[in-house]
Design an enzyme around this catalytic site. Structure first.
Site, PDB file in Angstrom:
ATOM      1  N   ALA A 117       0.960  -1.433  -0.013  1.00 20.76           N
ATOM      2  CA  ALA A 117      -0.191   0.018   0.083  1.00 20.76           C
ATOM      3  C   ALA A 117       0.881   1.115  -0.037  1.00 20.76           C
ATOM      4  CB  ALA A 117      -0.826   0.106   1.038  1.00 20.76           C
ATOM      5  N   GLU A 164      10.049   3.601   7.190  1.00 23.40           N
ATOM      6  CA  GLU A 164       9.849   2.151   7.053  1.00 23.40           C
ATOM      7  C   GLU A 164      10.508   1.468   8.230  1.00 23.40           C
ATOM      8  OE1 GLU A 164       8.196  -0.417   5.710  1.00 23.40           O
ATOM      9  OE2 GLU A 164       9.444  -1.468   7.038  1.00 23.40           O
ATOM     10  N   ASN A 219       4.233  -7.541   4.402  1.00 19.62           N
ATOM     11  CA  ASN A 219       3.765  -8.782   3.836  1.00 19.62           C
ATOM     12  C   ASN A 219       3.540  -8.989   2.708  1.00 19.62           C
ATOM     13  OD1 ASN A 219       3.829  -9.844   6.341  1.00 19.62           O
ATOM     14  ND2 ASN A 219       1.896  -9.375   7.090  1.00 19.62           N
ATOM     15  N   THR A 220       3.422  -7.853   1.986  1.00 20.86           N
ATOM     16  CA  THR A 220       2.966  -7.995   0.397  1.00 20.86           C
ATOM     17  C   THR A 220       3.886  -8.749  -0.434  1.00 20.86           C
ATOM     18  OG1 THR A 220       1.977  -5.765   0.828  1.00 20.86           O
ATOM     19  CG2 THR A 220       2.641  -6.509  -1.626  1.00 20.86           C
ATOM     20  N   GLY A 276       1.849 -14.856  -0.948  1.00 19.70           N
ATOM     21  CA  GLY A 276       1.817 -15.568  -2.146  1.00 19.70           C
ATOM     22  C   GLY A 276       2.050 -14.746  -3.204  1.00 19.70           C
ATOM     23  N   ARG A 294     -11.658 -19.320   3.566  1.00 23.74           N
ATOM     24  CA  ARG A 294     -10.399 -19.907   4.408  1.00 23.74           C
ATOM     25  C   ARG A 294     -10.939 -20.139   5.835  1.00 23.74           C
ATOM     26  NH1 ARG A 294      -5.812 -15.443   2.536  1.00 23.74           N
ATOM     27  NH2 ARG A 294      -5.339 -16.824   0.560  1.00 23.74           N
ATOM     28  N   HIS A 346      -4.059 -12.693   8.416  1.00 20.78           N
ATOM     29  CA  HIS A 346      -4.676 -11.525   8.101  1.00 20.78           C
ATOM     30  C   HIS A 346      -5.364 -10.862   9.282  1.00 20.78           C
ATOM     31  CE1 HIS A 346      -5.488  -8.664   4.721  1.00 20.78           C
ATOM     32  NE2 HIS A 346      -6.556  -8.190   5.463  1.00 20.78           N
ATOM     33  N   GLU A 405      -3.653  -3.290   4.696  1.00 24.06           N
ATOM     34  CA  GLU A 405      -4.299  -3.998   5.848  1.00 24.06           C
ATOM     35  C   GLU A 405      -4.662  -3.264   7.170  1.00 24.06           C
ATOM     36  OE1 GLU A 405      -2.301  -7.637   5.995  1.00 24.06           O
ATOM     37  OE2 GLU A 405      -3.237  -8.386   8.183  1.00 24.06           O
ATOM     38  N   ALA A 446      -5.859  -9.276  -0.821  1.00 28.08           N
ATOM     39  CA  ALA A 446      -5.212  -8.561  -0.076  1.00 28.08           C
ATOM     40  C   ALA A 446      -4.301  -7.546  -0.873  1.00 28.08           C
ATOM     41  CB  ALA A 446      -4.580  -9.215   1.212  1.00 28.08           C
TER      42      ALA A 446
HETATM   43  P1  ADP Z   1      -0.034  -3.796   3.253  1.00 26.50           P
HETATM   44  O1  ADP Z   1      -0.157  -4.912   2.557  1.00 26.50           O
HETATM   45  O2  ADP Z   1      -1.103  -3.115   4.001  1.00 26.50           O
HETATM   46  O3  ADP Z   1       0.821  -2.590   2.583  1.00 26.50           O
HETATM   47  P2  ADP Z   1       2.455  -4.526   4.435  1.00 26.50           P
HETATM   48  O4  ADP Z   1       2.602  -5.679   5.427  1.00 26.50           O
HETATM   49  O5  ADP Z   1       2.861  -5.103   2.828  1.00 26.50           O
HETATM   50  O6  ADP Z   1       1.065  -4.159   4.447  1.00 26.50           O
HETATM   51  O7  ADP Z   1       3.504  -3.608   4.866  1.00 26.50           O
HETATM   52  C1  ADP Z   1       3.441  -2.823   6.040  1.00 26.50           C
HETATM   53  C2  ADP Z   1       4.878  -2.146   6.161  1.00 26.50           C
HETATM   54  O8  ADP Z   1       4.785  -1.322   7.261  1.00 26.50           O
HETATM   55  C3  ADP Z   1       5.835  -3.104   6.560  1.00 26.50           C
HETATM   56  O9  ADP Z   1       6.900  -2.784   5.721  1.00 26.50           O
HETATM   57  C4  ADP Z   1       6.168  -2.774   8.163  1.00 26.50           C
HETATM   58  O10 ADP Z   1       7.658  -2.947   8.321  1.00 26.50           O
HETATM   59  C5  ADP Z   1       5.941  -1.272   7.964  1.00 26.50           C
HETATM   60  N1  ADP Z   1       5.622  -0.895   9.295  1.00 26.50           N
HETATM   61  C6  ADP Z   1       4.828  -1.187  10.269  1.00 26.50           C
HETATM   62  N2  ADP Z   1       4.764  -0.385  11.320  1.00 26.50           N
HETATM   63  C7  ADP Z   1       5.588   0.691  11.018  1.00 26.50           C
HETATM   64  C8  ADP Z   1       6.162   1.598  11.869  1.00 26.50           C
HETATM   65  N3  ADP Z   1       5.311   2.047  13.173  1.00 26.50           N
HETATM   66  N4  ADP Z   1       6.708   2.603  11.204  1.00 26.50           N
HETATM   67  C9  ADP Z   1       7.100   2.654  10.002  1.00 26.50           C
HETATM   68  N5  ADP Z   1       6.877   1.238   9.511  1.00 26.50           N
HETATM   69  C10 ADP Z   1       6.162   0.442   9.815  1.00 26.50           C
END
Ligand code: ADP
Length: 638
Positions: A142, A161, A169-170, A174, A461, A574, A603, A618
């Protein structure tokens, strides 16, 4: 004469002439990383490490990229293997360091020379007061989608990040991407069971106006499809699909609890996202499949990358190619959203050593932190369905997916929706929760430890997970044959793992006959033989008398060996709940009003999937609403 040539074999030499011996040459070393053995070659010149190159490995590229650059640099610059691991990639770091030690040992040099002195670690500097038009928290699907979109519209973007890599998780998942793109979906046949599902939906009484609208649209799409009467060369009808059908299936699969406007938007945005990603360079597999719980064979996935990696790399390459003004601050954990005069104006964050940062946002802040599957406290607090989601249930998620965005937004008064709905993914490694220990794609035959089917594998699921938890040992096998297995010419599965290693680990078994397969699986052979026979009959007739499965795609038939099976159990995957958004991704407060300057996608949001997320919905959710967030924040803050 060269010092090393004085001695016959380096290792022997070390013992015999350690005081005079100084190793030169290139030496190979190997050690176990996260997924498999990592090979390195170490070049030594008169006992100095000149270079370290990482060779063959099966690590996840997005996670290991930094390790493979930084760890060798630290070793060479400091002439030490006393190097700290890279955060979030500990096992991969240990693998590289272990392989370097192995190479040094083989060189015959005195390894203690490289283990003295203090530990060294990567130097990271954090800008304490960065400014950007748009600040995005989280660099997963996202976040990156929002970043590319906003930057393409001319905005400067800063992504905060928390881990050492982007992708979230993206990238680890899968990589299935549901989109009702009629041309691709039409490569499949349409079974009677599938047509019955549509007829049943058309006959259902709508529960509200929006659903009535979607059912009317489906009726139109269905009529047009029938009028076209398209058939394959063998006379079988092509498969139908439409965004209205995708939306209706998604809403029903979440027990009608989702916001149907968001669901409708998702199903219409997904085909557009497929096109945008194609234009950016993503290459899709020719034929869609039906990921577990996907309900229809509309799951697209990348042909030019493994798992979900393709989406992340496509965005990163677009940023580089188009020189987009996107900066990423790694190791930067956002803690607080800051409001001024009723508007979100920035984010408080911390660097790896607790260094304080305040990132100010001219136009707005986008929350894209993902869900909370890796936060055991939160999943215990909110779950009402499974009874106990403590640490005994593994998760498929990366360790940083801990609901931070939800907590931050809640502090500002954001409304949270559907927090109690948590998804268990049925098809995970029983020990680790990983989704990667498989050779199948789509949804093949599932059998329990008695060698018998126990569920309609194309169910939701939550239904499948519940059924598994009722089976002996709470685990099951997926069975596929070699013709349909997704193993590339290098013997690597769709997640980049070496199948040979999975077989050695007992996570996958392979056999020429069903009887032999049963023996390796530890299930009664006569039962499995009967099950496979009945399965093939179902695939020929497309009628499943036992469990009512609506179709058998040609990628899951078991007409001939050799066969594979992989073992699985459910794991937390999820979290359907999160911050409430509207269809333009504004975060909504407890009074139903948008919080100015705050947007969210992926998410971290709730209300799109209801009680149960459809498999492979997702990534289209994260990427499509990420795009909307990137557009909205720029459009309304000129
Ligand atoms: P989505 O599918 O909604 O994009 P993801 O799991 O692919 O979600 O990505 C979420 C990202 O946000 C991950 O890279 C995670 O490390 C990052 N993240 C989570 N919490 C924080 C935070 N407090 N500050 C900075 N990055 C964060």
């Amino acid at each position: 004469m060269h010092a090393a040539t004085k001695c016959l074999a380096a290792a022997v030499a070390a013992a015999l002439c350690s005081s005079v011996y100084a190793a030169s040459g290139t030496f190979e070393g190997t050690a176990m990383g996260k997924n498999d053995q990592i090979k390195v070659s170490v070049e030594l010149k008169e006992d100095r490490i000149v270079s370290v190159k990482v060779g063959e490995n099966y690590e996840t590229p997005s996670i290991s990229r930094r390790v493979f650059k930084v760890v060798p640099e630290l070793i060479v610059d400091n002439q030490t293997v006393n190097v700290d691991s890279i955060s979030g990639a500990t096992f991969t770091s240990f693998g590289v360091l272990g392989a370097v030690r192995d190479a040094l040992k083989k060189s015959g040099t005195d390894i203690s020379k490289f283990t003295k002195g203090p530990r060294v670690s990567e130097k990271i500097t954090i800008d304490p007061t960065p400014k950007a038009d748009v600040v995005i928290i989280g660099g997963g699907g996202a976040g990156l989608s929002a970043a590319v979109t906003a930057a393409r519209k001319g905005a400067s973007v800063l992504i905060l990040e928390k881990s050492s890599f982007v992708g979230g998780n993206t990238m680890a998942a899968g990589g299935g991407f549901n989109a009702a793109v009629p041309e691709t979906v039409a490569k499949h046949d349409m079974s009677k069971g599938q047509a019955d599902l549509i007829e049943a939906q058309l006959a259902a009484k709508p529960l509200n106006e929006k659903q009535a609208e979607l059912i009317a649209q489906l009726a139109e799409d269905w009529k047009a499809y029938k009028a076209r009467g398209e058939k394959h060369a063998d006379g079988k009808p092509v498969l139908f699909d439409s965004p209205a059908w995708h939306a209706l299936q998604t809403w029903a699969a979440g027990d009608n609890k989702a916001d149907l406007n968001l669901v409708d938007k998702l199903s219409h945005l997904a085909p557009e996202s497929v096109k945008i990603l194609t234009d950016m360079g993503l290459v899709w597999n020719d034929k869609t499949s039906q990921y577990v719980g996907a309900l229809w064979p509309r799951s697209h996935d990348a042909a030019n990358y493994k798992s979900g990696e393709g989406f992340i790399q496509t965005f990163l390459q677009t940023i580089a190619k188009e020189k987009l003004p996107v900066k990423i601050s790694y190791y930067t954990r956002a803690d607080n959203l800051v409001m001024k005069d009723g508007r979100v104006v920035g984010v408080e964050a911390k660097g790896p050593k607790g260094e304080k940062m305040f990132a100010s946002a001219n136009k707005g802040v986008i929350l894209a932190t993902g869900g909370f599957s890796a936060n055991i406290e939160m999943r215990m607090k909110y779950d009402t369905k499974w009874g106990n989601l403590d640490s005994s249930i593994p998760t498929t998620n990366l360790s940083g997916i801990t609901g931070d965005g939800i907590v931050m937004a809640e502090k500002l008064g954001a409304n949270l929706v559907g927090m109690e709905y948590i998804q268990l993914l049925p098809i995970c490694d029983p020990e680790t929760g990983s989704v990667q220990t498989t050779v199948s794609i789509g949804t093949p035959l599932y059998v329990n430890m008695e060698g018998k089917r126990f569920v309609n594998e194309l169910e939701r699921r939550d239904v499948i997970s519940k059924a598994i938890l009722e089976q002996p040992g709470k685990k099951f096998w997926k069975v596929i044959n070699a013709k349909n297995a997704r193993i590339d010419k290098n013997g690597v599965n769709s997640y980049g793992l070496k199948v040979e290693t999975l077989i050695k680990q007992g996570k996958v078994v392979k056999a020429d006959t069903v009887e032999e397969l049963a023996q390796k699986m530890g299930v009664p052979a006569d039962n499995l033989v009967k099950t496979v026979k009945a399965w093939n009959e179902f695939c020929r007739k497309q009628v499943d008398e036992e469990f009512g499965r609506p179709s058998c795609l040609d990628n899951v038939t078991l007409f001939e060996g050799p066969y594979y099976a992989d073992i699985h159990s459910p794991a937390v995957h999820h979290t359907m709940g999160g911050v409430q958004i509207d269809t333009s991704t504004h975060v909504i407060d407890k009074n139903g009003k948008p919080i100015p300057g705050l947007y969210a996608a992926g998410e971290v949001t709730g209300g799109i999937h209801g009680t149960n997320r459809v498999g492979a919905n997702a990534i289209p959710d994260a990427l499509s609403f990420g795009r909307v967030a990137g557009e909205t924040v720029v459009n309304e803050n000129k």
